[in-house]
Design a protein around this motif. Sequence first.
Motif, PDB file in Angstrom:
ATOM      1  N   LEU A  55       0.828  -1.210   0.000  1.00 14.10           N
ATOM      2  CA  LEU A  55       0.000   0.000   0.000  1.00 14.10           C
ATOM      3  C   LEU A  55       0.858   1.253   0.000  1.00 14.10           C
ATOM      4  O   LEU A  55       0.691   2.160  -0.821  1.00 14.10           O
ATOM      5  N   TYR A  56       1.789   1.316   0.944  1.00 15.45           N
ATOM      6  CA  TYR A  56       2.604   2.526   1.087  1.00 15.45           C
ATOM      7  C   TYR A  56       3.638   2.646  -0.027  1.00 15.45           C
ATOM      8  O   TYR A  56       4.029   3.755  -0.400  1.00 15.45           O
ATOM      9  N   TYR A  57       4.070   1.504  -0.563  1.00 14.55           N
ATOM     10  CA  TYR A  57       5.011   1.539  -1.691  1.00 14.55           C
ATOM     11  C   TYR A  57       4.344   2.180  -2.909  1.00 14.55           C
ATOM     12  O   TYR A  57       4.917   3.053  -3.571  1.00 14.55           O
ATOM     13  N   GLU A  58       3.117   1.755  -3.223  1.00 14.80           N
ATOM     14  CA  GLU A  58       2.402   2.327  -4.358  1.00 14.80           C
ATOM     15  C   GLU A  58       2.084   3.797  -4.111  1.00 14.80           C
ATOM     16  O   GLU A  58       2.122   4.619  -5.031  1.00 14.80           O
ATOM     17  N   LEU A 105      -5.290   6.664  -3.879  1.00  9.97           N
ATOM     18  CA  LEU A 105      -4.755   5.811  -2.822  1.00  9.97           C
ATOM     19  C   LEU A 105      -3.889   6.632  -1.872  1.00  9.97           C
ATOM     20  O   LEU A 105      -4.008   6.528  -0.649  1.00  9.97           O
ATOM     21  N   SER A 106      -3.005   7.461  -2.434  1.00  9.15           N
ATOM     22  CA  SER A 106      -2.140   8.308  -1.615  1.00  9.15           C
ATOM     23  C   SER A 106      -2.961   9.237  -0.740  1.00  9.15           C
ATOM     24  O   SER A 106      -2.650   9.444   0.442  1.00  9.15           O
ATOM     25  N   LYS A 107      -4.039   9.769  -1.299  1.00  9.73           N
ATOM     26  CA  LYS A 107      -4.887  10.694  -0.553  1.00  9.73           C
ATOM     27  C   LYS A 107      -5.578   9.985   0.611  1.00  9.73           C
ATOM     28  O   LYS A 107      -5.646  10.512   1.735  1.00  9.73           O
ATOM     29  N   LEU A 120      -4.595   7.235   2.208  1.00  4.65           N
ATOM     30  CA  LEU A 120      -3.623   6.878   3.249  1.00  4.65           C
ATOM     31  C   LEU A 120      -3.223   8.103   4.051  1.00  4.65           C
ATOM     32  O   LEU A 120      -3.083   8.044   5.278  1.00  4.65           O
ATOM     33  N   ALA A 121      -3.046   9.233   3.379  1.00  2.00           N
ATOM     34  CA  ALA A 121      -2.681  10.471   4.065  1.00  2.00           C
ATOM     35  C   ALA A 121      -3.786  10.887   5.034  1.00  2.00           C
ATOM     36  O   ALA A 121      -3.512  11.402   6.133  1.00  2.00           O
ATOM     37  N   ALA A 122      -5.038  10.656   4.651  1.00  2.00           N
ATOM     38  CA  ALA A 122      -6.169  11.039   5.502  1.00  2.00           C
ATOM     39  C   ALA A 122      -6.194  10.234   6.803  1.00  2.00           C
ATOM     40  O   ALA A 122      -6.689  10.716   7.824  1.00  2.00           O
ATOM     41  N   LEU A 123      -5.644   9.020   6.777  1.00  4.00           N
ATOM     42  CA  LEU A 123      -5.617   8.200   7.988  1.00  4.00           C
ATOM     43  C   LEU A 123      -4.607   8.728   9.008  1.00  4.00           C
ATOM     44  O   LEU A 123      -4.740   8.485  10.204  1.00  4.00           O
ATOM     45  N   GLY A 124      -3.596   9.444   8.532  1.00  6.18           N
ATOM     46  CA  GLY A 124      -2.580  10.002   9.423  1.00  6.18           C
ATOM     47  C   GLY A 124      -1.816   8.915  10.152  1.00  6.18           C
ATOM     48  O   GLY A 124      -1.566   7.832   9.616  1.00  6.18           O
ATOM     49  N   SER A 125      -1.466   9.205  11.384  1.00 10.21           N
ATOM     50  CA  SER A 125      -0.674   8.253  12.185  1.00 10.21           C
ATOM     51  C   SER A 125      -1.558   7.409  13.096  1.00 10.21           C
ATOM     52  O   SER A 125      -1.064   6.747  14.002  1.00 10.21           O
ATOM     53  N   ARG A 126      -2.861   7.442  12.859  1.00  3.60           N
ATOM     54  CA  ARG A 126      -3.765   6.697  13.730  1.00  3.60           C
ATOM     55  C   ARG A 126      -4.463   5.565  12.969  1.00  3.60           C
ATOM     56  O   ARG A 126      -5.533   5.111  13.361  1.00  3.60           O
ATOM     57  N   ALA A 127      -3.877   5.128  11.878  1.00  2.00           N
ATOM     58  CA  ALA A 127      -4.503   4.096  11.058  1.00  2.00           C
ATOM     59  C   ALA A 127      -4.542   2.754  11.775  1.00  2.00           C
ATOM     60  O   ALA A 127      -3.536   2.305  12.337  1.00  2.00           O
ATOM     61  N   THR A 128      -5.703   2.138  11.780  1.00  2.00           N
ATOM     62  CA  THR A 128      -5.824   0.788  12.325  1.00  2.00           C
ATOM     63  C   THR A 128      -5.616  -0.211  11.195  1.00  2.00           C
ATOM     64  O   THR A 128      -5.731   0.131  10.012  1.00  2.00           O
ATOM     65  N   GLN A 129      -5.324  -1.468  11.568  1.00  2.00           N
ATOM     66  CA  GLN A 129      -5.119  -2.481  10.539  1.00  2.00           C
ATOM     67  C   GLN A 129      -6.407  -2.720   9.749  1.00  2.00           C
ATOM     68  O   GLN A 129      -6.367  -2.982   8.544  1.00  2.00           O
ATOM     69  N   LEU A 140      -6.588  -0.040   7.102  1.00  2.00           N
ATOM     70  CA  LEU A 140      -5.620  -0.299   6.036  1.00  2.00           C
ATOM     71  C   LEU A 140      -6.080  -1.457   5.151  1.00  2.00           C
ATOM     72  O   LEU A 140      -5.958  -1.405   3.924  1.00  2.00           O
ATOM     73  N   ASP A 141      -6.633  -2.503   5.772  1.00  2.00           N
ATOM     74  CA  ASP A 141      -7.105  -3.644   4.996  1.00  2.00           C
ATOM     75  C   ASP A 141      -8.298  -3.268   4.129  1.00  2.00           C
ATOM     76  O   ASP A 141      -8.469  -3.795   3.018  1.00  2.00           O
ATOM     77  N   ALA A 142      -9.132  -2.353   4.631  1.00  2.00           N
ATOM     78  CA  ALA A 142     -10.284  -1.909   3.842  1.00  2.00           C
ATOM     79  C   ALA A 142      -9.815  -1.183   2.581  1.00  2.00           C
ATOM     80  O   ALA A 142     -10.349  -1.377   1.485  1.00  2.00           O
ATOM     81  N   ILE A 143      -8.779  -0.339   2.731  1.00  2.00           N
ATOM     82  CA  ILE A 143      -8.212   0.359   1.567  1.00  2.00           C
ATOM     83  C   ILE A 143      -7.548  -0.646   0.631  1.00  2.00           C
ATOM     84  O   ILE A 143      -7.714  -0.599  -0.586  1.00  2.00           O
ATOM     85  N   GLY A 144      -6.795  -1.581   1.231  1.00  2.00           N
ATOM     86  CA  GLY A 144      -6.118  -2.591   0.424  1.00  2.00           C
ATOM     87  C   GLY A 144      -7.087  -3.444  -0.368  1.00  2.00           C
ATOM     88  O   GLY A 144      -6.821  -3.802  -1.516  1.00  2.00           O
ATOM     89  N   ALA A 145      -8.235  -3.770   0.236  1.00  2.00           N
ATOM     90  CA  ALA A 145      -9.229  -4.599  -0.454  1.00  2.00           C
ATOM     91  C   ALA A 145      -9.796  -3.883  -1.670  1.00  2.00           C
ATOM     92  O   ALA A 145     -10.173  -4.514  -2.663  1.00  2.00           O
TER      93      ALA A 145
END
Length: 356
Positions: free
Chosen positions: A36-39, A48-50, A52-61, A64-69
């Motif tokens: 995710l972060y590599y792309e 995708l970048s937007k 992930l940035a919106a989650l900030g430093s409080r992203a739960t797994q 992240l999995d919801a975005i990845g799916a």
Amino acid sequence: MQTATSNRTPVPDVAAQVAHAMRMMGVAPIPRNYELYYEAYLGSNPQLSKELAALGSRATQEELDAIGARYFSHIHYPTGIERAHNTLAAKLTELVSLLKDEQYALDNYNRVLDEAFHKMTSKSAASADILRHAIDILTEATADTMSQGKERVQSVVQKSFEMEVIRQELDEYKRIANTDSLTRLGNRRAFDENLAAVYNSEHLRNFTGLLVADIDHFKKVNDSFGHPVGDKILATVSNVIRANLRRDAFVARTGGEEFAVILGGSSQEECLQAADRIRTVLAGTPFKNSKTGINYGPITLSVGVCMATAADDPFDLYNKADIALYSAKNAGRNRTVLFEDGMRKDSGRNWLIYRR
């Protein structure tokens, strides 16, 4: 074919920067998060970048999995595989139970035969009664055993069919997991596996070459025409690469605009010829919008080539082909460069994304 050798300027260590960013944001360093972060780092998918940035430093797994799916369904497949494995295990258990029942039936039949034998050899009753009773026992036991056997054969055939269906399902999960969703080529995971396999056999190593190719000025294409156009160009480039190689060549998209080809059963000259054939055909391929008339081309490739015999292991092979690629870039692009001893070994790129 054009060849060139030149010193490379240091390039960013993308793997290290992505890993550092993940640590700073408290993201678990597991393969699906890394992709995710590599792309996002490559910038090939702005949405995708937007997100992930919106989650900030409080992203739960879970987030992240919801975005990845949504963006990379091929790496979120363990649930399906686990389900298929569990079903397969259940079917195997049922099959073993059937075989045990069959063994029990055969053992019981042997016991009946043994009983009949003892009755026929007994001297304590009239011969006619013994034979009549023994024949009745054998007839009944044989009929029961045959009937049960037919039922179990049918059950075994059915279970075998069901297990074959599940095996095909597992194969499909693996295919999806190893396929780049945009280009339908192999992805980085599949590339890692295939490149490592080269060094499992001395024969493979002696007759295998690695081609690493990168689209020239692709960022400019994305910036000028947008990512949807860039995606179409990536798909076309992948088709050109695939169409100009033998069917047994392994082709993968290993990064945003980077491709890799593993050519087994090939000499150095054959690998160089393949690289130049791909470059020449691509350079002559029109990239034009038929509706608007906008010309997106020309689109060209720079290619680095290294033979497996020139490297100590898969990592070294990729690193040397990568150095040759950037020598081609530095020499003017749209050319093929073969790795040679003395080229700088400072590519700083880590291909082992999935190594645990």
